[in-house]
Write an enzyme that holds these catalytic residues in place. Sequence first.
Site, mmCIF file in Angstrom:
data_model
loop_
_atom_site.group_PDB
_atom_site.id
_atom_site.type_symbol
_atom_site.label_atom_id
_atom_site.label_comp_id
_atom_site.label_asym_id
_atom_site.label_seq_id
_atom_site.Cartn_x
_atom_site.Cartn_y
_atom_site.Cartn_z
ATOM 1 N N GLY A 46 0.871 -1.170 0.000
ATOM 2 C CA GLY A 46 0.000 0.000 0.000
ATOM 3 C C GLY A 46 0.904 1.213 0.000
ATOM 4 N N GLU A 47 0.695 2.115 0.944
ATOM 5 C CA GLU A 47 1.520 3.310 1.069
ATOM 6 C C GLU A 47 2.052 3.344 2.496
ATOM 7 O OE1 GLU A 47 2.289 6.591 2.124
ATOM 8 O OE2 GLU A 47 3.707 6.321 0.481
ATOM 9 N N SER A 48 3.357 3.208 2.666
ATOM 10 C CA SER A 48 3.940 3.011 3.992
ATOM 11 C C SER A 48 3.704 4.189 4.937
ATOM 12 C CB SER A 48 5.437 2.702 3.888
ATOM 13 O OG SER A 48 6.145 3.806 3.361
ATOM 14 N N CYS A 77 6.140 -5.263 0.391
ATOM 15 C CA CYS A 77 6.279 -3.935 -0.213
ATOM 16 C C CYS A 77 6.210 -2.858 0.873
ATOM 17 C CB CYS A 77 5.264 -3.755 -1.327
ATOM 18 S SG CYS A 77 5.671 -2.400 -2.463
ATOM 19 N N ARG A 103 12.699 3.389 -0.245
ATOM 20 C CA ARG A 103 11.351 3.414 -0.814
ATOM 21 C C ARG A 103 11.408 3.662 -2.323
ATOM 22 N NH1 ARG A 103 7.138 6.257 2.256
ATOM 23 N NH2 ARG A 103 7.145 7.567 0.420
ATOM 24 N N ARG A 137 6.082 -0.156 -7.762
ATOM 25 C CA ARG A 137 6.709 0.946 -7.007
ATOM 26 C C ARG A 137 7.461 0.387 -5.805
ATOM 27 N NH1 ARG A 137 2.842 4.624 -4.835
ATOM 28 N NH2 ARG A 137 4.619 5.921 -4.322
ATOM 29 N N HIS A 173 5.000 -8.488 -4.365
ATOM 30 C CA HIS A 173 3.620 -8.792 -3.972
ATOM 31 C C HIS A 173 3.232 -10.236 -4.301
ATOM 32 C CE1 HIS A 173 2.250 -4.621 -3.162
ATOM 33 N NE2 HIS A 173 3.190 -4.308 -4.028
ATOM 34 N N GLU A 175 0.904 -11.921 -3.080
ATOM 35 C CA GLU A 175 -0.551 -12.047 -3.039
ATOM 36 C C GLU A 175 -1.217 -11.743 -4.380
ATOM 37 O OE1 GLU A 175 0.278 -7.722 -2.250
ATOM 38 O OE2 GLU A 175 1.260 -9.631 -1.821
#
Length: 191
Positions: A46-48, A77, A103, A137, A173, A175
């Site tokens: 997601g977005e850390s 990620c 990142r 990303r 990822h 998943e």
Amino acid sequence: MKLGVLALQGDFIEHQTMLERLGVEVQQVRLPSHLEGLAGLIIPGGESTTIGKLAVDFGLLEPLREFGRQRAIWGTCAGAIFLSRDVGRPQPLLELMDITVQRNAFGRQVDSFETDLDVSFMGKEYNGRPFHAVFIRAPIIEKVYGNARALITLADGRIVAAQQGKLLATSFHPELTGDDRFHRYFVELAR
């Protein structure tokens, strides 16, 4: 066995689906009380910075740290970033793994890619087949130290998976693939 998936932000449903396919009972974790009775936890991509800020807002940061000192956590990620001790900028981190992460190391969204990885460290789960990994990303694990060890590197030597005891970090990822070997590996770590 009951495993949790941190469900504050990101692709937690995909992890939940993979675990349920393996017959694992899954708890979505949004509050500290949701950690009770879990053998392990997945922190999704997601977005850390968002995951960190929401963990602070929901009073989860310290309970997650305590959980990770005793039980298995896997960060994919953004989750790998959140597990690390250092990302070279101020943001809420669990600081559980002896890794330094960069990142968005591969660039922007358009620079996302897929590649096959050597997962022979998995032993019987390896079955002589590489793991087709999806990088979106993605971060790079710049440095492993202390008790952490690199599990997977790209051909150019950049580290994309590391482990420290029952803590697992992957830049990619699993998943988002049909391959459940990483989820099976994590289930065994959590036992």
